[in-house]
Design an enzyme around this catalytic site. Structure first.
Site, PDB file in Angstrom:
ATOM      1  N   ASP A 189      -7.907  -5.408  -0.110  1.00 29.50           N
ATOM      2  CA  ASP A 189      -8.336  -6.290  -1.214  1.00 29.50           C
ATOM      3  C   ASP A 189      -7.960  -7.747  -1.021  1.00 29.50           C
ATOM      4  O   ASP A 189      -8.358  -8.591  -1.822  1.00 29.50           O
ATOM      5  CB  ASP A 189      -7.719  -5.776  -2.527  1.00 29.50           C
ATOM      6  CG  ASP A 189      -8.311  -4.420  -2.887  1.00 29.50           C
ATOM      7  OD1 ASP A 189      -7.545  -3.469  -3.119  1.00 29.50           O
ATOM      8  OD2 ASP A 189      -9.557  -4.314  -2.886  1.00 29.50           O
ATOM      9  N   HIS A 211       0.848  -1.198   0.000  1.00 32.08           N
ATOM     10  CA  HIS A 211       0.000   0.000   0.000  1.00 32.08           C
ATOM     11  C   HIS A 211       0.879   1.242   0.000  1.00 32.08           C
ATOM     12  O   HIS A 211       1.951   1.252   0.598  1.00 32.08           O
ATOM     13  CB  HIS A 211      -0.891   0.017   1.250  1.00 32.08           C
ATOM     14  CG  HIS A 211      -2.072   0.911   1.107  1.00 32.08           C
ATOM     15  ND1 HIS A 211      -2.007   2.257   1.340  1.00 32.08           N
ATOM     16  CD2 HIS A 211      -3.329   0.657   0.709  1.00 32.08           C
ATOM     17  CE1 HIS A 211      -3.198   2.795   1.111  1.00 32.08           C
ATOM     18  NE2 HIS A 211      -4.015   1.846   0.714  1.00 32.08           N
TER      19      HIS A 211
HETATM   20  C1  SDX Z   1      -6.195   0.001  -2.973  1.00 28.75           C
HETATM   21  O1  SDX Z   1      -4.396   4.481  -2.108  1.00 28.75           O
HETATM   22  C2  SDX Z   1      -5.364   3.872  -1.482  1.00 28.75           C
HETATM   23  O2  SDX Z   1      -5.783   4.244  -0.392  1.00 28.75           O
HETATM   24  C3  SDX Z   1      -5.938   2.704  -2.244  1.00 28.75           C
HETATM   25  C4  SDX Z   1      -6.955   1.862  -1.489  1.00 28.75           C
HETATM   26  C5  SDX Z   1      -8.236   2.626  -1.219  1.00 28.75           C
HETATM   27  O3  SDX Z   1      -8.960   2.255  -0.288  1.00 28.75           O
HETATM   28  O4  SDX Z   1      -8.556   3.544  -2.026  1.00 28.75           O
HETATM   29  O5  SDX Z   1      -6.411   1.422  -0.258  1.00 28.75           O
HETATM   30  C6  SDX Z   1      -7.353   0.632  -2.294  1.00 28.75           C
HETATM   31  O6  SDX Z   1      -5.921   0.320  -4.097  1.00 28.75           O
HETATM   32  C7  SDX Z   1      -5.326  -0.976  -2.204  1.00 28.75           C
HETATM   33  C8  SDX Z   1      -4.099  -1.466  -3.027  1.00 28.75           C
HETATM   34  C9  SDX Z   1      -4.581  -2.564  -3.952  1.00 28.75           C
HETATM   35  N1  SDX Z   1      -3.495  -2.941  -4.884  1.00 28.75           N
HETATM   36  C10 SDX Z   1      -2.886  -4.134  -4.807  1.00 28.75           C
HETATM   37  O7  SDX Z   1      -3.068  -4.936  -3.903  1.00 28.75           O
HETATM   38  C11 SDX Z   1      -1.955  -4.418  -5.976  1.00 28.75           C
HETATM   39  C12 SDX Z   1      -0.615  -4.924  -5.438  1.00 28.75           C
HETATM   40  N2  SDX Z   1       0.034  -3.816  -4.711  1.00 28.75           N
HETATM   41  C13 SDX Z   1       1.009  -3.039  -5.453  1.00 28.75           C
HETATM   42  O8  SDX Z   1       0.728  -2.839  -6.799  1.00 28.75           O
HETATM   43  C14 SDX Z   1       1.505  -1.830  -4.662  1.00 28.75           C
HETATM   44  O9  SDX Z   1       1.730  -2.262  -3.391  1.00 28.75           O
HETATM   45  C15 SDX Z   1       0.653  -0.563  -4.598  1.00 28.75           C
HETATM   46  C16 SDX Z   1       0.305  -0.074  -5.939  1.00 28.75           C
HETATM   47  C17 SDX Z   1      -0.579  -0.813  -3.809  1.00 28.75           C
HETATM   48  C18 SDX Z   1       1.491   0.488  -3.866  1.00 28.75           C
HETATM   49  O10 SDX Z   1       2.559   0.734  -4.648  1.00 28.75           O
HETATM   50  P1  SDX Z   1       3.653   1.859  -4.291  1.00 28.75           P
HETATM   51  O11 SDX Z   1       3.359   2.580  -3.043  1.00 28.75           O
HETATM   52  O12 SDX Z   1       3.877   2.669  -5.517  1.00 28.75           O
HETATM   53  O13 SDX Z   1       4.869   1.015  -3.941  1.00 28.75           O
HETATM   54  P2  SDX Z   1       5.869   0.411  -4.989  1.00 28.75           P
HETATM   55  O14 SDX Z   1       5.099  -0.184  -6.126  1.00 28.75           O
HETATM   56  O15 SDX Z   1       6.910   1.431  -5.290  1.00 28.75           O
HETATM   57  O16 SDX Z   1       6.485  -0.805  -4.148  1.00 28.75           O
HETATM   58  C19 SDX Z   1       7.616  -0.624  -3.315  1.00 28.75           C
HETATM   59  C20 SDX Z   1       8.377  -1.930  -3.466  1.00 28.75           C
HETATM   60  C21 SDX Z   1       8.757  -2.241  -4.915  1.00 28.75           C
HETATM   61  O17 SDX Z   1       9.898  -3.067  -4.862  1.00 28.75           O
HETATM   62  P3  SDX Z   1      11.379  -2.368  -5.063  1.00 28.75           P
HETATM   63  O18 SDX Z   1      11.293  -1.630  -6.390  1.00 28.75           O
HETATM   64  O19 SDX Z   1      11.562  -1.461  -3.871  1.00 28.75           O
HETATM   65  O20 SDX Z   1      12.327  -3.532  -5.096  1.00 28.75           O
HETATM   66  O21 SDX Z   1       7.559  -3.039  -3.036  1.00 28.75           O
HETATM   67  C22 SDX Z   1       7.315  -3.890  -4.172  1.00 28.75           C
HETATM   68  C23 SDX Z   1       7.617  -3.089  -5.416  1.00 28.75           C
HETATM   69  O22 SDX Z   1       8.006  -3.967  -6.471  1.00 28.75           O
HETATM   70  N3  SDX Z   1       5.902  -4.244  -4.081  1.00 28.75           N
HETATM   71  C24 SDX Z   1       5.425  -5.467  -4.273  1.00 28.75           C
HETATM   72  C25 SDX Z   1       4.044  -5.358  -4.044  1.00 28.75           C
HETATM   73  N4  SDX Z   1       3.721  -4.107  -3.744  1.00 28.75           N
HETATM   74  C26 SDX Z   1       4.883  -3.404  -3.774  1.00 28.75           C
HETATM   75  N5  SDX Z   1       6.027  -6.642  -4.594  1.00 28.75           N
HETATM   76  C27 SDX Z   1       5.219  -7.706  -4.701  1.00 28.75           C
HETATM   77  N6  SDX Z   1       3.887  -7.682  -4.490  1.00 28.75           N
HETATM   78  C28 SDX Z   1       3.261  -6.530  -4.164  1.00 28.75           C
HETATM   79  N7  SDX Z   1       1.956  -6.517  -3.957  1.00 28.75           N
END
Ligand code: SDX
Length: 436
Positions: free
Chosen positions: A371, A313
């Site tokens: 989710d 998140h």
């Molecule tokens: C919702 O914003 C809100 O409030 C949203 C929400 C709401 O109520 O409105 O809470 C609802 O959208 C919840 C999130 C649902 N999405 C997912 O579950 C999809 C999987 N999650 C990711 O796509 C990600 O965690 C995000 C998009 C939710 C957050 O992404 P960020 O903050 O941009 O973080 P990032 O992608 O830069 O991740 C940081 C690191 C990265 O690795 P490095 O580059 O540092 O090596 O963590 C990794 C990412 O690759 N990472 C994950 C991951 N989420 C982040 N690796 C594997 N699986 C994941 N789920």
């Protein structure tokens, strides 16, 4: 917003004139540095793709403490609202700032109940879609189309219009989502029933048929009502920011909410509940719990582009409080339905346990979000997977409209218009085609 007596001084290593920027304090959370005069004073923009460090507005609606894993709607912890209130009380709280007393609750419930029907013409929009259209494609169309029916409430600057549009949207989303579902299964639409609760009415419109009486299960009704509460609002997330930016042009509320529906559809946002369940199905099909290690390995391999859907998140760097409540609801509903040994729920809990002990997730502070479990409980209620995000949109509509009305209600609001760091070609002349 209170101007604090501290300021930030921006100095430049190239000897440019230093600039003082006021710092403001909110009631909770990080202070902000007011950069509104920065461009005028320095000729420079700030640069923050994805708005990782940018407050786009001031708001009094929802507050998240990502480190503590806390979520407050108008100051009330989500845990207390999810156990002591129902969704319509939560809607009243988000819209008007206070929980209703019993008279206010009766009045608000009556108002919403008597706006649940949609114009009979709405049904003809659905006929244009293929029967296997994704419900979010249908919802994006239907919500935008609502603006064609309510010319009496599209002036977003009129507080009365804002209020009736809010009530209409909250009241009609369940009817539209149920119609989108009935269309894909080829069953007749069911009209709302005014003697049912908000969640009970939705279950009825989804699963009743004209052929026999449909009895609303109190367990499913309560579970669904709680799911709506947990999804109602969440600060300036992607879809809420979309609604604010869209609404800042003065467009009508139905069009702005349709933009929110479109944004929520994405798998990185509200589409994650559908993606998380499909991920669990895939692991199940590949062999279940003993295949989790292999899956986690794929997730850690950057080239695989595989993410653990329902994890991570932007704000929560601790357990999403909604995920905890959703897991509890999962346990309750599966128990009530005699499905406590549901293999998918067991797989999800095993996956969570393994991930939370794995350095990759721990070091990146990746925890289950709203989710991760919501798909399992919606599936147990009988909701088809492609409809999960439409249910998220149904519940989030009150948050979107409350945030939109808060923005428009501020006399100083302006149309949103971000700038850029331009890296394209400098000015050049067009050559005749023979010389290109
Ligand atoms: C919702 O914003 C809100 O409030 C949203 C929400 C709401 O109520 O409105 O809470 C609802 O959208 C919840 C999130 C649902 N999405 C997912 O579950 C999809 C999987 N999650 C990711 O796509 C990600 O965690 C995000 C998009 C939710 C957050 O992404 P960020 O903050 O941009 O973080 P990032 O992608 O830069 O991740 C940081 C690191 C990265 O690795 P490095 O580059 O540092 O090596 O963590 C990794 C990412 O690759 N990472 C994950 C991951 N989420 C982040 N690796 C594997 N699986 C994941 N789920």
């Amino acid at each position: 917003m209170k101007a604090s007596d501290t300021k930030a001084t921006l100095s430049f290593s190239n000897g440019g004139q230093a600039v003082d920027l006021p710092i403001y304090k909110g009631t909770l959370g990080p202070d902000v540095i007011d950069i509104r005069k920065l461009y005028a004073q320095t000729g420079m923009f700030t640069y923050d793709p994805g708005f990782m460090s940018t407050a786009s507005c001031e708001s009094a609606i929802t507050y998240i403490d990502g480190d503590k894993g806390e979520l407050l709607y108008r100051g009330y912890p989500i845990e207390q609202l999810a156990t002591n209130c129902d969704f319509l009380e939560t809607c009243h709280l988000l819209l008007y700032g206070e929980l209703p007393n019993s008279d206010e609750k009766a009045k608000f419930t009556d108002l919403v109940t008597h706006h649940t029907m949609v114009n009979e013409q709405m049904q003809f929009f659905l006929r244009g879609f293929r029967r296997d259209a994704h419900p979010m494609a249908i919802m994006t169309g239907l919500v935008g189309a609502l603006s064609a029916f309510y010319h009496d409430s599209t002036d977003i600057n009129n507080p009365k219009h804002r209020e009736i549009a809010a009530v209409r949207l909250i009241a009609k989303m369940p009817t539209l989502v149920a119609m989108a579902y009935k269309y894909t299964v080829g069953q007749p639409y069911m009209y709302p029933k005014n003697d049912l609760s908000y969640a009970g009415n939705f279950l009825h419109m989804m699963f009743a048929t004209p052929c026999e009486e449909y009895k609303v299960s109190p367990v499913l009704e309560r579970a669904l009502d709680r799911i709506f509460i947990l999804h109602a609002d969440h600060e300036q997330n992607a879809s809420t920011s979309t609604v604010r930016l869209c609404g800042s042009s003065g467009t009508n509320p139905f069009a702005a909410i349709a933009a929110g529906v479109a944004c929520l559809w994405g798998p990185a946002h509200g589409g994650a509940n559908e993606a998380a369940l499909n991920m669990l199905y895939d692991i199940q099909k590949a062999g279940g719990v003993e295949k989790i290690g292999e899956f986690i390995k794929q997730v850690k391999d950057k080239n695989s582009n595989v993410k653990l859907m329902g994890f991570g998140h932007r704000v929560y760097k601790n357990y999403d409080p909604r995920a905890k409540l959703m897991q509890e609801t999962c346990r309750e509903v599966l128990g009530e339905l005699g499905l406590e040994n549901d293999p998918l729920f067991k797989l999800a809990m095993a996956l969570e346990k393994i991930a939370l002990e794995d350095e990759y997730f721990v070091s990146r502070k990746l925890y289950p979000n709203v989710d991760f479990y919501s798909g399992i409980v919606q599936r147990a209620i009988g909701i088809p997977v492609p409809l999960f995000t439409a249910i998220f949109a149904l519940a989030r509509t009150v948050g979107w409209i409350a945030q939109l009305n808060e923005m428009i209600g501020d006399p100083d609001y302006k149309i949103g218009r971000p700038r850029q760091l331009f890296e394209g070609s400098p000015k050049r002349d067009v050559k005749p085609i023979g010389a290109r």
